[in-house]
Design an enzyme around this catalytic site. Structure first.
Site, PDB file in Angstrom:
ATOM      1  N   ASN A  65       0.957  -1.191  -0.107  1.00  0.00           N
ATOM      2  CA  ASN A  65      -0.128  -0.306   0.514  1.00  0.00           C
ATOM      3  C   ASN A  65       0.730   1.312  -0.095  1.00  0.00           C
ATOM      4  O   ASN A  65       1.619   1.816   0.907  1.00  0.00           O
ATOM      5  CB  ASN A  65      -0.904   0.223   1.438  1.00  0.00           C
ATOM      6  N   ARG A  99      -2.652  -2.284  -3.698  1.00  0.00           N
ATOM      7  CA  ARG A  99      -3.635  -1.453  -3.106  1.00  0.00           C
ATOM      8  C   ARG A  99      -4.384   0.035  -4.153  1.00  0.00           C
ATOM      9  O   ARG A  99      -3.066   0.727  -4.059  1.00  0.00           O
ATOM     10  CB  ARG A  99      -4.001  -0.560  -1.950  1.00  0.00           C
ATOM     11  N   HIS A 156     -13.484   2.276   0.349  1.00  0.00           N
ATOM     12  CA  HIS A 156     -12.931   0.881   1.636  1.00  0.00           C
ATOM     13  C   HIS A 156     -13.451  -0.057   0.673  1.00  0.00           C
ATOM     14  O   HIS A 156     -14.201  -1.324   1.998  1.00  0.00           O
ATOM     15  CB  HIS A 156     -14.124   1.538   2.754  1.00  0.00           C
ATOM     16  N   ARG A 158     -12.907  15.065   8.118  1.00  0.00           N
ATOM     17  CA  ARG A 158     -13.627  15.416   6.798  1.00  0.00           C
ATOM     18  C   ARG A 158     -15.308  15.492   7.662  1.00  0.00           C
ATOM     19  O   ARG A 158     -16.100  14.938   8.138  1.00  0.00           O
ATOM     20  CB  ARG A 158     -13.453  14.292   5.849  1.00  0.00           C
ATOM     21  N   GLU A 173      -8.222  -5.541   5.564  1.00  0.00           N
ATOM     22  CA  GLU A 173      -8.391  -5.079   4.178  1.00  0.00           C
ATOM     23  C   GLU A 173      -6.640  -5.792   3.284  1.00  0.00           C
ATOM     24  O   GLU A 173      -6.949  -5.890   2.086  1.00  0.00           O
ATOM     25  CB  GLU A 173      -8.130  -3.929   3.379  1.00  0.00           C
TER      26      GLU A 173
END
Ligand code: ADP
Length: 395
Positions: free
Chosen positions: A7, A83, A172, A233, A379
């Protein structure tokens, strides 16, 4: 089969080497501050170590990572899974990286200008070190490509979509996919027969409606800014606020976007984006922290209600991500007063320690009750599984 999952960020690389026979990580780590004299490699295997390294770019950084894995005696991986944040409409599933695929990922980089170019740096560096090794891109957006047009289309002029790709994509994906697979196993049904609502609540947060195993709606949109209130956010706001702030406060669109991503959410509401601290402050009577928590939970419940209506029948609701997995109090707030909708949380089970996954609903269940599950997301494992499936099908 060993699979390395990479990643790659703009100045860091996270990695995990997995043995697919056991689905366990053999080693994992993070090389951070690439390009700075403070670059450091944190390695986790049987023991944890941190080593100062000199890594001026991603290729040197990966060189250190490969050398460290070699020194620990691990065999070379049979494949690498990367990823990649944004796959646009082009990528609906994992894909073997070829020069053509790499150009297509570059071509959609304007949709994720901070992420895709950084992901591509990691891909290029791995290809340099291991030419000939199968490398696969796994996209955060791919899981949501099953959404119907009614979910992904914004009500905006056609040319915005046709010429610039303005539509909802969702993110996600690997996390939602992982916990949905696990929930289906828990329910003892094939995933294609499960209706689920999956809540990934971390620093970034999204909620997904899954009908018969496929994502049919999700709260993040063209970018990860839409939807739930997150650490920093804002989530959903009136889009006219951009123009209003331009006219009244003289803020440019880039500055408004920056503040909506980095200076909003829980951080803006109470000065903290760490849920542990927010819960402690709220418990101590801090009004700003309580308000932040209430706004955070209210937004989740609005989506939850909408998705329950959309799905009609829901088998399970799944909590995951740092907050979803660890903040029992947040889970309790979300479920409060929803008995009539089949959401009946068991207060004790919700507070009990657990590992991997746990069911936290009241027993016995009534006919239309939902299973309430907490599942630790993984993940990296989801990416590795998708890589193994793809590589297996190419052997
Ligand atoms: P990221 O999106 O960066 O991967 P995580 O999934 O790690 O984020 O989630 C980070 C959030 O999880 C933070 O708000 C953190 O405070 C929260 N969190 C982690 N552990 C706990 C805990 N024990 N109780 C409450 N919140 C927690």
């Amino acid at each position: 089969m060993y699979i390395l999952v990479v990643n790659s960020g703009s100045s860091s690389i996270k990695f995990q080497l997995l043995d697919m026979a056991t689905e366990r990580p053999l080693a994992s780590g993070l090389l951070e501050a690439i390009g700075s004299p403070a670059a450091v490699l944190h390695l986790r295997s049987t023991t944890d170590t941190s080593i100062q390294v000199s890594a001026s770019d991603h290729s040197q950084a990966l060189g250190f990572i490969f050398k460290a894995l070699d020194a620990m005696g691990f065999d070379r991986p049979q494949a690498i899974g990367h990823r990649v944040v944004h796959g646009g409409e082009r990528f609906q599933a994992p894909v073997l990286l070829t020069p053509e695929v790499i150009s297509q990922i570059k071509a959609i980089s304007s949709l994720a200008p901070l992420h895709n170019p950084a992901n591509l740096l990691g891909i290029a560096a791995c290809q340099q070190h291991f030419p000939g090794l199968p490398q696969v891109a796994v996209f955060d957006t791919a899981f949501h490509q099953t959404m119907p047009e009614t979910a992904w289309r914004y009500a905006v002029p056609d040319s915005w979509y046709l010429d610039y790709g303005v539509r909802r994509y969702g993110f996600h994906g690997s996390s939602h996919a992982f916990v949905c697979r696990a929930a289906a196993r828990w329910l003892g049904k094939p995933l294609q027969h499960c209706n689920l609502i999956s809540l990934h609540l971390g620093n970034g947060a999204s909620i997904t409606a899954v009908e018969q195993g496929r994502s049919v709606d999700t709260s993040m949109g063209m970018t990860p800014l839409e939807g739930l209130v997150m650490g920093s956010r804002a989530g959903d706001i009136d889009p006219a606020i951009h123009a209003y702030l331009g006219r009244t406060a003289g803020l440019g669109v880039n500055e408004v976007e920056r503040q909506l991503n980095q200076a909003s959410g829980l951080k803006a509401l109470c000065g903290d984006n760490d849920m542990r601290r927010i819960l402690a402050r709220a418990a101590a009577g801090d009004k700003a922290a309580s308000l932040a928590l209430d706004i955070y939970v209210r937004r989740i419940r609005k989506y939850l209600g909408a998705y329950m209506l959309l799905l009609g029948r829901v088998d399970a609701m799944v909590f995951t991500g740092g907050i979803g997995e660890n903040a029992a109090e947040v889970r309790a707030h979300i479920c409060r007063g929803l008995d009539a909708f089949g959401i009946r949380l068991d207060v004790e089970l919700n507070q009990s320690p657990w590992q991997g996954q746990a069911a936290i609903h009241q027993l016995p269940q009534a006919k239309n009750d939902l299973a309430l599950l907490v599942i630790a997301t993984n993940e990296e494992l989801e990416i590795a599984r998708q890589v193994a499936e793809l590589i297996g099908s190419h052997l």
